[in-house]
Every structure is written in C-alpha cells, then in structure tokens.
Design an enzyme around this catalytic site. Structure first.
Site, PDB file in Angstrom:
ATOM      1  N   TYR A 118      46.965  66.401  57.516  1.00 25.18           N
ATOM      2  CA  TYR A 118      45.906  67.814  57.312  1.00 25.18           C
ATOM      3  C   TYR A 118      46.965  68.540  56.110  1.00 25.18           C
ATOM      4  O   TYR A 118      46.494  69.443  55.684  1.00 25.18           O
ATOM      5  CB  TYR A 118      46.868  68.300  58.984  1.00 25.18           C
ATOM      6  CG  TYR A 118      46.044  69.468  58.488  1.00 25.18           C
ATOM      7  CD1 TYR A 118      44.927  70.291  59.211  1.00 25.18           C
ATOM      8  CD2 TYR A 118      47.348  71.030  58.823  1.00 25.18           C
ATOM      9  CE1 TYR A 118      44.587  71.590  59.668  1.00 25.18           C
ATOM     10  CE2 TYR A 118      45.957  72.071  59.521  1.00 25.18           C
ATOM     11  CZ  TYR A 118      44.719  72.197  59.161  1.00 25.18           C
ATOM     12  OH  TYR A 118      44.430  73.386  59.448  1.00 25.18           O
ATOM     13  N   SER A 149      45.716  77.414  55.273  1.00 24.16           N
ATOM     14  CA  SER A 149      46.221  77.267  56.050  1.00 24.16           C
ATOM     15  C   SER A 149      48.335  77.361  55.229  1.00 24.16           C
ATOM     16  O   SER A 149      47.580  77.209  54.285  1.00 24.16           O
ATOM     17  CB  SER A 149      46.408  76.260  56.885  1.00 24.16           C
ATOM     18  OG  SER A 149      47.647  76.073  57.815  1.00 24.16           O
TER      19      SER A 149
END
Length: 274
Positions: A144, A131
């Site tokens: 995250y 990501s």
C-alpha cells in the site's frame, strides 16, 4: 449544474463524499465495483454506474454515458482503492501487481481518459486520493505504501504539466478515517499472505490481525469520520483555485512535519513504534 464522477462509493469516504456533494447541489455520478452496491446506491437516490477501474473498456463506457447526458464533466474524484497488508518479504510480485492495478494503474487509466475530456472542454478538476502513507511508510504496509508513493510521484509531475491550463489537480493526504478499510484489508491479508510460514508469524497473529480485526475506531489516535474527507472535496469543488495538496487528520500534519525535519534513522525509529 456542475457534476463530478466519484469512484469507490460503496462505503466510507466515497459514499460520504457522494452524499455531501449531492446535498450541496452538485450532480454526482457515484460508482461502485459490485452490482449489489450499485443497486443500493441507486436506492439512496444517486446516479450510479458499475465501474471497475481496472477495466479500460468499463471506464470508457461510463465516461461516454456521462457525456451523453451532460455533454461535459466538471470534476473527477479518484477515490477507489484498497490496502494489502503484509511484510515486504511476504508480498509476492502478483500480490503487489494486484495492489497497483487498482490503486495506481486503474486510477491512472481513468485520469488519462478524463484528461481527454478536460483538454477538449478547456477546464476541469482532478482530485486524487492519496494518503499519509504516500508521505511516510509504516511497517507491514509495503504494498500500500508503495502504491501511494507512486501516486505522489505521478501526479506531482502531472500537476506541473497542467500549469497554464484551466485544469487543477489536488492530492488529498488522508490519515486515519472511519471506513471499512481495515475489514477489507483483513480479507486481502488472509488471502495473499502465508502467515503460518512467515518469519513474522507471531507478530501477524498478535498484532497485525488484532489491529485489522478491530472495529473500534475511537481507539485509533487522531481518527476522524469519513465526512472529514468529503468536506475537503466540497471545498475543492467550491474553490476557484484549489490548493495542490490537502492534509486530513492531525496525524498527517504531525508525520508530514516529522518527515521534513527528522533524519531518516530518527524517523524510522519513530514510525516503527506506530
């Protein structure tokens, strides 16, 4: 026919990647964690298995089934994962552990079991979904962020250890993409964060929940459809020498560049506005 195993195919990026690769002529083994999603994927014509990446024996069973049918595995796309919102001080150790169980430990277990197949057959392609939050960190996404940073460190190392082999490793750094990521994150936020007793109670209610509840992706800057990631995976599958890293969305390019050129304090000021 070349084949690929894809995790997290119930919706969004996983589903679109499975569809795009199937239409391109690849044999796709699409997997999902829930029985109802497996049934639905099979109705779409996919070869689909129930796979929870946090279950070691489940992973072994699925890989064995693939080898029984094809005697080989050409590629793995590690896509399964979720986001746990909340300020770092509101994330318990158990909640953080749950985030890592899927996003890192589950991914890693599937990777090392797949590596045994790749080493034995002498080739293979590993595709790991990271990501933009594996490059930069945004507030209220600490669990995250840290899981994706861990992916970066672990698989940057593995890539060096694969030099000289016929096994490639590519990381995909995805920015904002249309999916059910926010909806799923909202469930985790409600379940695992004590909103009422948090220092950030007001911010949670006025900003974080509002963002997670939004279903209008057009309001998200630089947002792209899930096919943008699927097309990158297709490019990797078609390439004789895949790149070690792929950026998806302009946001990834902009923030990745900012990370390289700005001081830590200036970068923090920029990111804190997002």
């Amino acid at each position: 026919m070349k084949n690929i195993l894809i995790t997290g195919c119930s919706t969004g990026i996983g589903f679109e990647t499975a569809r795009v690769l199937k239409e391109a002529g690849y044999k796709v083994y699409a997997t999902a964690r829930k029985k109802e999603d497996v049934k639905r994927l099979r109705a779409f014509g996919f070869i689909c298995y129930k796979l929870d990446v946090t279950k070691q024996k489940n992973i072994t069973k699925v890989l064995d089934k693939i080898l029984e049918e094809d005697k080989k595995l050409d590629a793995l796309f590690n896509n399964a994962g979720f986001g746990q919102p909340g300020a770092v001080e509101d994330i318990t150790v158990e909640t953080l552990r749950q985030q890592f169980e899927t996003n890192l430990f589950g991914m890693h277990e599937l990777t090392i079991q797949t590596m045994k197949i790749f080493r034995k057959q002498g080739y293979g392609k590993l595709i790991q979904h990271s990501s933009i939050l594996g490059i930069i960190a945004l507030k209220f996404r600490g669990a995250y962020n840290s899981s994706k940073y861990a992916i970066e460190g672990l698989y940057d190392t593995l890539r060096q250890e694969l030099i000289g082999s016929n096994i490639s490793l590519s990381l995909i750094n995805t920015g904002p993409v249309t999916s059910k990521f926010r909806q799923n994150s909202l469930i985790k936020f409600t379940e695992n964060v004590d909103i009422e007793n948090s220092f950030f109670k007001t911010t949670y209610k006025e900003e974080v929940k509002k963002r997670l509840e939004s279903t209008d992706d057009s309001k998200t800057p630089f947002n792209l459809p899930a096919t943008s990631v699927a097309n990158v995976v297709l490019e990797i599958m078609n390439s004789k020498k895949p790149k070690p890293r792929y950026y998806v969305t302009k946001a990834t390019y902009i923030l990745g560049f900012a990370k390289r050129v700005l001081s830590t304090r200036l970068l923090d000021k920029l990111l804190n506005r997002i």
